[in-house]
Structure formats: structure tokens, C-alpha cells
Design a protein around this motif. Sequence first.
Motif, mmCIF file in Angstrom:
data_model
loop_
_atom_site.group_PDB
_atom_site.id
_atom_site.type_symbol
_atom_site.label_atom_id
_atom_site.label_comp_id
_atom_site.label_asym_id
_atom_site.label_seq_id
_atom_site.Cartn_x
_atom_site.Cartn_y
_atom_site.Cartn_z
ATOM 1 N N GLU A 154 33.678 59.013 -6.994
ATOM 2 C CA GLU A 154 34.286 57.966 -7.821
ATOM 3 C C GLU A 154 33.409 56.713 -7.846
ATOM 4 O OE1 GLU A 154 38.551 55.601 -8.237
ATOM 5 O OE2 GLU A 154 38.409 57.384 -6.966
ATOM 6 N N CYS A 207 30.456 57.187 -10.194
ATOM 7 C CA CYS A 207 30.796 56.973 -11.608
ATOM 8 C C CYS A 207 30.896 55.482 -11.919
ATOM 9 C CB CYS A 207 32.106 57.669 -11.949
ATOM 10 S SG CYS A 207 32.006 59.472 -11.906
ATOM 11 N N CYS A 209 31.177 64.024 -11.620
ATOM 12 C CA CYS A 209 32.329 64.455 -12.441
ATOM 13 C C CYS A 209 32.814 65.834 -12.002
ATOM 14 C CB CYS A 209 31.952 64.482 -13.918
ATOM 15 S SG CYS A 209 31.581 62.854 -14.609
ATOM 16 N N GLY A 255 36.587 65.784 -13.185
ATOM 17 C CA GLY A 255 36.809 64.843 -14.294
ATOM 18 C C GLY A 255 36.191 65.361 -15.575
ATOM 19 N N CYS A 276 35.358 72.483 -13.608
ATOM 20 C CA CYS A 276 36.488 71.846 -14.294
ATOM 21 C C CYS A 276 37.323 72.857 -15.082
ATOM 22 C CB CYS A 276 35.999 70.746 -15.224
ATOM 23 S SG CYS A 276 35.315 69.310 -14.358
#
Length: 469
Positions: free
Chosen positions: A292, A295, A320, A325, A358
Motif C-alpha cells: 500500500e 502505491c 497491486c 488491487g 487478481c
Amino acid sequence: MPFLCANSFAFFVESAVSAQCSCFGRAAHAQIIKTLDNPLPYYIYNHLVNMYSKLDLPNSAQLVLSLTPNRFDVTWTALIAGSVQNGRFISALFHFSNMRRDSIQPNDFTFPCAFKASGSLRSPLVGKQLHALAVKVGQIADVFVGCSAFDMYSKTGLIYEARKMFDEMPERNIVTWNAYLSNSVLEGRYEDALTAFLEFRHEGWEPNSITFCAFLNACAGASNLRLGRQLHGFVLQSGFEADVSVANGLIDFYRKCHQVGCSEIIFSGISKPNDVSWCSMVASYVQNGEEEKACLVFLRARKEGIEHTDFMVSSVVSACAGLSGLEVGRGVHALSVKTCAEGDIFVGNALIDMYGKCGSIEDAERAFDEMPERDLISWNAMIGGYAHQGRADMAVAVFEEMTYGSHRVAPNYVTFVCVLSACSRDGSVNMGMEIFESMRGRYGIEPGAEHYACVVDMLGRAGMVEQAY
């Protein structure tokens, strides 16, 4: 145009090289032909050969060379240096050979260029012949020629010859020491680099920014946090903490030693961080499980107007993936397409991995198919994506295409972890056992704890508890 002398034209030609403007250079050449009488002064020919060679116009450079009535070592060296600068290493050695046929003796600028060409081509045989010639004509004692010979031996993997060359140098300078340290790090000889730095200091030399960065890389490679911290203290004592390249080296060192807090302190102390600084900070967070923050740093870099590099994009895409994400990852993907970074193999690999983790396997397939070139990591990422979805059939299909198809890429330890994991999740026991058995016999890879864990999990899921035990 008022009359210009030959020196003025020489200045214009050199200005074209500095500005990297071939149109201006050709215009200056045309004016030289129009204004000056033949034969031209010898130094004008040298400037023209140098210009065309440095601007990567080899045909024009060779044409001017052929029209030069009296060719000197400077003329040939200009042609060879330009060829090396533009990555035309074979041409550079060809020109060196023609120079010798022209009975021109190489000078202390010619040899370093030729050594660099042979080193870049990983051609130790040519390099040894150049070394012998440098000894014969008495140029090897020159510090720059000797340093170039040492660098050539290092790049061609002849470590013993490189060390012998280094020890026999009658004179060393800071460039020589930096070359030794940097090549030791590149070859993974971290302890050798650490020892050399101590020897360097005992001889009374003062390090520069390149020395500090090379030694920090050696400390990181050797996982020697204590010694790296001592060097950090020496950096502060020497006043190099304000040098952005040294600061970047410190961020990278602490990143590799999993001291992300120290990386943050160094980064916050840089008055004007450059793209490498931002990139190193993003990578520090990603590699230490703080996706996090990675990013957020990337977004800060964008607001600061920092041009992102391929490495920065691949790092934030990996972040990500760690955060699952998908939407943020798609945004970064769009940014990479906009700046033509998606063609980079590292960015492509990160995108496949991110989409696979993802759950967007179709996007992973698209990223995989659109890659202009693939390496082992690309194949592993695609197999891993299918494994994440429990698609053993597709994982095995990609594995077979990779190993049996036209690509013929040899699998590694990670490949088998991915494909066995896919078989485990899908319950494909027979297929999984067949692949597991092929590891030793066909590919010569010794199964590790991860492979056995996959097999035990696969057998346990299928109710074959006794076999698993």
C-alpha cells in the motif's frame, strides 16, 4: 555567408556532435566542400569522421575516411570510438584490423575502445590478441589501457587473468579500483569486493560516489548489514550524504537488507530525489511487503512530475498483485500502454502475475499473448496464474508448450511448484504425479520441500492419505 576559416568549420562540426544533430552536421560538411580548397586540412577530416561515426552514420564516416589522403591514428580512433559508442562492436574491431593493415599504430585511446568492443562481444580470444599487441607496442603500462584490458577480462569471465592484470598494473587510479569493485559485484564475488575496498583504503585512496555505490552493492549482496552501516557512517563523515547517487545506493542497500525504515529516512533526507530515488523507494516497500505504501509513493511521484521508468511500473504492478488491487493495476497498465512501457519484458511479466493473482485470467492471457518476447519468468507467471485459478488443464498445456513446443524453454524449480500446485487444486493426481516423477529423470531438478508439499496436498485432497504419508 562571410568567409569562415577551417577552425570555425571544425567548431561547427563538433557542435553538431554535441547537439546530436546530423542535419546541422551535413550542412556544415556541405559548406566545407563549398568553401575550402582540396585537400582539406587533416584535422577537418578527423572532425568529419568523428561526427559521422558518433552520430551513427557509419557509411558516411567510412566514405570520408576513404577520401582522407593522410590517415592518422586519430582518424581511425574516431571511427572506432564512434562504432563502439553506438554498439557496433564487430565493426569497431573490423576498423581496428584495417587500421593495422594501414600500418597505423594504435594509441592510448584506440586500445580502450577495442578492449570494450571485445568485452561487449564476450570474445576473450580477440581480447587476448589485443592485450598482446598492447604489450608489444608498449601501451599496456598506460593506466587507461590497463584498466580497459582488466575490464575486458572481467566481462569475458576470465577472472584469473583479470586479477593478474590488476595486480601487474604499474599504476592504478580511482577508475581502475572502481572497475575492480563493480566487476566483482556483477560477478557475485562480494567478499572479494569487500576485501578490495579495504585494500583500496589501506593504500590511501579516497572513494568517490561510484566507489561508495559499488561497495554498498557488495555489502547488500553479502547480506552484511553491519559493514554497510559502517560505510554509511563513513559516507556521512566524508560529506557524500548529499550526493543523490550515493543516497540512492543507501536506499537500495537497506532495501535488500530488509531495513525499510532506514530507506525511508534516507529518502526523506534527499533534497531533490530523482527518478531512481523514487523507483528505489517503491521497490523497497514492495520487496518488504508494504504494497500500500508502494502505491502511495508511486502516486506522489506522479504528482511531482517524475517520469516513471519500466522498473517503477513493474514494481507498482507487483504491489497491486500483493494487494489484489485489480482496478489500480488496470490503471497502471493503462499508463504503461500510454508511455509504451508495456513492451518491456519485466512490465509484461508483472502484469501477467498481477492479473493472475487478481483472478482476471483473461487479462493475464492477453498480456502474455501480446508480449513481444518472453523469458522463463513469463511462462512461470502464466502457469502460476492458472494454478491460482485451479486450472490444471491449462497450466499443464502451457507447461507442455513451454517445454515441448517451438519455444523449448527449460523449466526451473519455480515452474514445477506452479504446475504441481495447479494439479493439487484441480485434483489431477495422475498428471501431477507424472510431472513430479519427471523432475529428476527428465529435467535433473531435485524436488524440494515446496514440491513435496504440493504432492502431499494433492494426494490428501484425493483421499489417498496413506500414499501422502
